[in-house]
Design an enzyme around this catalytic site. Structure first.
Site, PDB file in Angstrom:
ATOM      1  N   CYS A 163      11.326   0.785  32.449  1.00 25.14           N
ATOM      2  CA  CYS A 163      11.181   0.024  31.203  1.00 25.14           C
ATOM      3  C   CYS A 163      12.563  -0.535  30.872  1.00 25.14           C
ATOM      4  O   CYS A 163      13.443  -0.547  31.730  1.00 25.14           O
ATOM      5  CB  CYS A 163      10.605   0.885  30.082  1.00 25.14           C
ATOM      6  SG  CYS A 163      11.630   2.285  29.621  1.00 25.14           S
ATOM      7  N   ASP A 197     -10.049  -5.433  12.375  1.00 25.69           N
ATOM      8  CA  ASP A 197     -10.616  -4.484  11.402  1.00 25.69           C
ATOM      9  C   ASP A 197     -11.793  -3.771  12.048  1.00 25.69           C
ATOM     10  O   ASP A 197     -12.688  -4.415  12.594  1.00 25.69           O
ATOM     11  CB  ASP A 197     -11.066  -5.204  10.113  1.00 25.69           C
ATOM     12  CG  ASP A 197     -11.181  -4.231   8.939  1.00 25.69           C
ATOM     13  OD1 ASP A 197     -11.795  -3.158   9.116  1.00 25.69           O
ATOM     14  OD2 ASP A 197     -10.645  -4.531   7.857  1.00 25.69           O
ATOM     15  N   CYS A 228      -7.717   1.370  -2.971  1.00 30.00           N
ATOM     16  CA  CYS A 228      -8.594   0.710  -3.953  1.00 30.00           C
ATOM     17  C   CYS A 228      -9.925   1.444  -4.093  1.00 30.00           C
ATOM     18  O   CYS A 228     -10.510   1.485  -5.173  1.00 30.00           O
ATOM     19  CB  CYS A 228      -8.851  -0.736  -3.532  1.00 30.00           C
ATOM     20  SG  CYS A 228      -7.390  -1.765  -3.629  1.00 30.00           S
ATOM     21  N   GLY A 258      -9.677  -6.973   0.746  1.00 27.82           N
ATOM     22  CA  GLY A 258      -9.392  -7.967  -0.287  1.00 27.82           C
ATOM     23  C   GLY A 258      -8.171  -8.817   0.022  1.00 27.82           C
ATOM     24  O   GLY A 258      -8.178 -10.034  -0.180  1.00 27.82           O
TER      25      GLY A 258
END
Ligand SMILES: [Zn+2]
Length: 372
Positions: A326, A66, A188, A45
């Site tokens: 690194c 997603d 939700c 949403g």
């Protein structure tokens, strides 16, 4: 859409006229949006609302993430989807719909949930990250990786008739300063929600995102919305001295590792030991495990194998002495802890303690590494 012709200045002017004419926004604001790279995590949403307004506003590059497929019960609030899209991946369908709205926006859809390697890759290359998920595990992951890469992000959540949005410039404070340790709360699907609520809160999130991309004045604020009395409450956010991340007690790769092999002993060499190591192992290779962007900005030679790709790359290599590098040594230390001891038994794999930061002064060591 790679084949789309570049829009002319006239076209941009016409398309975005109503926001360009706004005092304080203007052509400079439009240019900032056009050059921005935004990552939207979650196309529920919140994500559906956010993605539409950012696409319409002309954000230049949007990545949609997603791993879920569309279900009938989503349609009540996830307004990018319709009955024909049930069963399809949310990111893929969202991309199709958004591209119809604005074909000039570069949109990438990724059919996956956010995990640590993906977060490192996507967050390192984004200007702004929008958390449109419904769980704290992902929020903490976004926060901690965004803090490491010094990225801004916007959090939003909805529960029942209430919602909240917060913007973070992670140099100033972070989500853990606000919520140090939250276990999961109902989402939700479990607690129920009126479809319009994520729409309202998602629009607030889109507004914050646009303002953050154009100027950082709105950063580090929490806005609470009540759907019962329609009130809005704004709270300034400050850094917490107890925050695990902001205080430097923990780095993201320590907080989000689940596969750490405790039995493997990390092996570090100091800058002054590089010469000896190379003499003992003349076929040693240097592997810089930082992101490609960090590597391009400054490196000590060798090859760039980003942390997220390292394990699959390493699995395909013949046994060879390796020096891992690194920025500070911490990522290498963590990575070595994950590699099975058997894989590093025949040829030593070591890392440079202190990383590139330790090479600022001993230029001789840097010279040696460049030669590898
Ligand atoms: Zn913090």
């Amino acid at each position: 859409m790679a084949n789309q012709p570049l829009p002319s200045d006239k076209h941009i002017q016409r398309r975005y006229l109503r926001q360009i004419q706004l005092p304080g926004f203007g052509e400079a604001g439009q240019q900032s949006l056009g050059e921005a790279r935004v990552l939207i995590v979650g196309l529920g949403g919140l994500g559906c609302a956010v993605a539409q307004y950012l696409t319409a506003a002309g954000v230049g590059n949007i990545t949609l993430l997603d791993g879920d497929d569309i279900a009938l019960s989503n349609l009540q609030r996830q307004i990018l989807f319709d009955e024909a899209s049930i069963g399809a991946n949310k990111a893929d369908v969202a991309k199709q719909k958004l591209q119809q709205l604005n074909s000039q926006v570069q949109i990438t859809a990724i059919d996956r949930h956010l995990d640590l390697p993906l977060a490192e890759t996507l967050i390192a290359s984004a200007d702004l990250i929008l958390d449109c998920t419904d769980n704290f595990t992902t929020r903490y992951l976004i926060n901690d990786v965004a803090h490491f890469y010094k990225k801004n992000w916007v959090y939003a959540s909805v529960l029942g008739f209430a919602g909240q949005v917060a913007s973070f410039n992670t140099r100033l404070s972070c989500f853990r300063c606000l919520y140090p340790n939250v276990s999961e709360v109902p989402n939700c699907n479990q607690a129920g929600v009126l479809g319009v609520l994520p729409g309202i809160v998602g629009n607030l999130q889109a507004l914050m995102a646009i303002q953050m991309l154009c100027c950082e004045q709105t950063c580090n604020q929490l806005v609470r919305f009540s759907g019962n009395d329609y009130s809005l409450q704004t709270i300034g956010l400050a850094k917490s001295r107890q925050c695990l991340i902001c205080s430097g007690q923990q780095e993201y790769f320590q907080l989000h590792s689940h596969r750490c092999d405790e039995s493997a002993q990390p092996r570090a060499i100091t800058a002054s030991q590089i010469k000896t190591f190379i003499e003992q192992h003349p076929n040693a290779k240097l592997a810089d495990i930082r992101s490609p962007a960090e590597y391009q900005e400054h490196n000590a030679g060798g090859i760039n194998i980003p942390l997220s790709d390292f394990e699959s790359w390493f699995a395909g290599q013949v046994s060879q002495p390796l020096i891992l590098l690194c920025q500070t040594g911490k990522r290498c230390q963590w990575l070595l802890g994950r590699l099975p001891a058997s894989s590093t038994a025949r040829s030593p794999v070591v890392y440079l303690e202190g990383g590139l930061d330790a090479l600022t002064h001993p230029t001789h060591s840097l010279h040696l590494l460049k030669a590898l």
